[in-house]
Scaffold this motif. Structure first.
Motif, mmCIF file in Angstrom:
data_model
loop_
_atom_site.group_PDB
_atom_site.id
_atom_site.type_symbol
_atom_site.label_atom_id
_atom_site.label_comp_id
_atom_site.label_asym_id
_atom_site.label_seq_id
_atom_site.Cartn_x
_atom_site.Cartn_y
_atom_site.Cartn_z
ATOM 1 N N GLN A 1 0.838 -1.194 0.000
ATOM 2 C CA GLN A 1 0.000 0.000 0.000
ATOM 3 C C GLN A 1 0.877 1.250 0.000
ATOM 4 O O GLN A 1 1.683 1.450 0.901
ATOM 5 C CB GLN A 1 -0.915 -0.018 1.212
ATOM 6 N N ILE A 2 0.703 2.064 -1.034
ATOM 7 C CA ILE A 2 1.473 3.291 -1.190
ATOM 8 C C ILE A 2 0.509 4.463 -1.066
ATOM 9 O O ILE A 2 -0.549 4.465 -1.692
ATOM 10 C CB ILE A 2 2.162 3.321 -2.564
ATOM 11 N N PRO A 3 0.854 5.487 -0.283
ATOM 12 C CA PRO A 3 -0.048 6.632 -0.173
ATOM 13 C C PRO A 3 -0.336 7.240 -1.538
ATOM 14 O O PRO A 3 0.566 7.394 -2.362
ATOM 15 C CB PRO A 3 0.738 7.612 0.708
ATOM 16 N N MET A 4 -1.598 7.564 -1.771
ATOM 17 C CA MET A 4 -1.987 8.185 -3.033
ATOM 18 C C MET A 4 -2.631 9.532 -2.747
ATOM 19 O O MET A 4 -3.484 9.657 -1.871
ATOM 20 C CB MET A 4 -2.970 7.300 -3.809
ATOM 21 N N GLY A 5 -2.191 10.530 -3.496
ATOM 22 C CA GLY A 5 -2.792 11.854 -3.399
ATOM 23 C C GLY A 5 -3.293 12.288 -4.759
ATOM 24 O O GLY A 5 -3.276 11.518 -5.728
ATOM 25 N N ALA B 1 0.781 8.358 -6.724
ATOM 26 C CA ALA B 1 1.113 7.503 -5.586
ATOM 27 C C ALA B 1 2.618 7.561 -5.355
ATOM 28 O O ALA B 1 3.407 7.278 -6.262
ATOM 29 C CB ALA B 1 0.674 6.063 -5.856
ATOM 30 N N THR B 2 3.016 7.926 -4.145
ATOM 31 C CA THR B 2 4.439 8.086 -3.868
ATOM 32 C C THR B 2 4.683 8.034 -2.366
ATOM 33 O O THR B 2 3.744 8.166 -1.567
ATOM 34 C CB THR B 2 4.958 9.434 -4.414
ATOM 35 N N THR B 3 5.934 7.835 -1.992
ATOM 36 C CA THR B 3 6.328 7.944 -0.583
ATOM 37 C C THR B 3 7.241 9.142 -0.378
ATOM 38 O O THR B 3 7.792 9.324 0.702
ATOM 39 C CB THR B 3 7.077 6.667 -0.132
ATOM 40 N N THR C 1 -7.863 -0.580 -7.508
ATOM 41 C CA THR C 1 -7.366 0.732 -7.091
ATOM 42 C C THR C 1 -6.962 1.563 -8.294
ATOM 43 O O THR C 1 -7.320 2.746 -8.419
ATOM 44 C CB THR C 1 -6.159 0.573 -6.149
#
Length: 419
Positions: free
Chosen positions: A71-75, A107-109, A362
């Protein structure tokens, strides 16, 4: 069998191989059993990896030995204004495939990335929007053949050049969507490379190109002295830095540009057009040349990678997308004000809106946010639009970072965001 505990034990005892679980149960149970096995073998708690929202069966075409999901944060950034109605560069011409405003999921970290891109997009939007166009389209696959020597190589090349229709008929017999555009021969000693290029419509099309090329290769072997050595001879060139992709392109070649009024540069980016132009020249052009880089940009791959992860593209092909050239030019108006012309040219942007990872729940939702889920009408228009939107996003990222460097605000911006 539906008991994951028992299945995990069979794997541990060697009665089942870890990749055989789906032969004995459904995909979700297989993933759970595999997760239990890995937990016990490694002493790791995989509770979070195992907490995913889609049925494992949906990922069957995309992965083997599934244990869960990363799971990668998505904005989201935007709106991304493409070919805005008041663009000072569009001159009333028809827009590209993405004409209008779109929200772009990323989606990035990497903290501060979306904030930076959003700042650039805000400036582009205030300037009337950016123009973006697909300038070339062609997914490639380049098999390599063995011949006895240059005489047979020349014979093979001559046959290929004279029989494009036969190659197209064979290649296109394998697909209802793909279209063979070109076959370019290259000879190196006793090796003949044929670089096939396809219009794959709304699919990224790597698998489509591979299957179609395999069919065409059978005719080449039958009609010429050449013997196929490998279906991919690396002249394609897929998932690795290659000058041929930077020059000839692969997938979609796309350019986006914008003209930003000088007062807007000073007000919103806190620097001047001249300062940004100098930073771009010394950093992205001269510095990249000194480094021997194939990409002449600040961080275009950042936006491309985040968009790829969000929308289900093949993330390894970010390598080719890094073949981006960023240009900045100061343009003086009659009143003496200096405006900023900015562009990005991505020679090799390999994207699709059907097939592959785009079908995962997703990623499918992310494409729905863009209004680009599935095939377009006409075919290929959705993938064209996605490429244009990503290009404008990359342009925004270049603008924002170069402005931060020119104004010496890069470090302080990260400090302010705590990242």
């Amino acid at each position: 069998m539906t008991d994951p505990e028992e299945l995990a034990e069979q794997v541990r005892e060697g009665d089942l191989r870890i990749h055989e679980l789906e032969d004995h149960t459904d995909s979700d149970t297989a993933a759970e059993a595999r997760r239990l096995f890995v937990e016990r073998e490694t002493g790791t708690d995989l509770e979070t990896i195992g907490d995913y929202s889609f049925p494992a069966e949906a990922a069957d075409p995309n992965i083997e030995n599934m244990i869960g999901a990363a799971q990668i944060p998505m904005g989201v950034v935007g709106p991304v204004a493409v070919n805005g109605a008041e663009s000072s560069l569009s001159s009333g011409t028809d827009g590209g495939a993405a004409n209008g405003e779109h929200y772009l999921p990323l989606a990035t970290t990497e903290g501060a990335l979306l904030a930076s891109v959003n700042r650039g997009l805000g400036v582009i939007r205030s300037a009337g929007g950016a123009d973006a166009r697909i300038t070339k389209n062609g997914m490639t696959r380049a098999p390599v053949f063995r011949v006895a020597g240059v005489a047979e190589a020349a014979e093979t090349v001559e046959w290929v050049n004279e029989n494009g229709d036969a190659l197209a008929e064979a290649a296109e017999s394998t697909t209802s969507h793909g279209e063979l555009i070109d076959v370019e021969p290259y000879v190196v000693g006793d090796s003949v490379y044929l670089r096939f290029a396809y219009d794959t419509k709304d699919a990224m099309g790597m698998n489509m190109a591979t299957i179609a090329t395999g069919e065409a290769c059978e005719i080449v072997e039958r009609e010429t002295p050449a013997s196929l050595v490998a279906l991919s001879g690396n002249l394609c060139s897929d998932k690795k830095p290659a000058a041929i992709n930077a020059v000839e392109g692969r997938g979609r070649s796309v350019t986006a540009d914008v003209l930003i009024p000088g007062e807007l540069v000073e007000e919103r980016l806190h620097t001047t057009a001249d300062a940004i132009v100098e930073a771009n020249t010394r950093k992205n052009l001269t510095g990249s040349a000194k480094a021997g880089s194939l990409g002449f940009n600040a961080h275009a791959a950042n936006v491309v990678a985040a968009a790829f992860l969000a929308t289900g593209q093949d993330e390894a092909q970010v390598v080719e997308a890094a073949n981006t050239i960023t240009t900045m030019d100061a343009r003086e108006r009659e009143d003496g004000t200096t405006d900023l012309y900015a562009s990005v040219s991505l020679a090799s942007l390999e994207v699709g809106t059907v097939g592959g990872g785009t079908k995962l729940p997703t990623q499918s939702e992310a494409l729905e946010v863009l209004g680009l889920r599935g095939g377009g009408d006409p075919a290929g228009s959705n993938a064209d639009a996605l490429a244009e939107i990503i290009a404008v996003g990359a342009l925004a990222g270049e603008l924002s970072l170069l402005a931060a460097l020119a104004s010496r605000h890069l470090a302080s911006a990260h400090e302010d965001l705590g990242r």
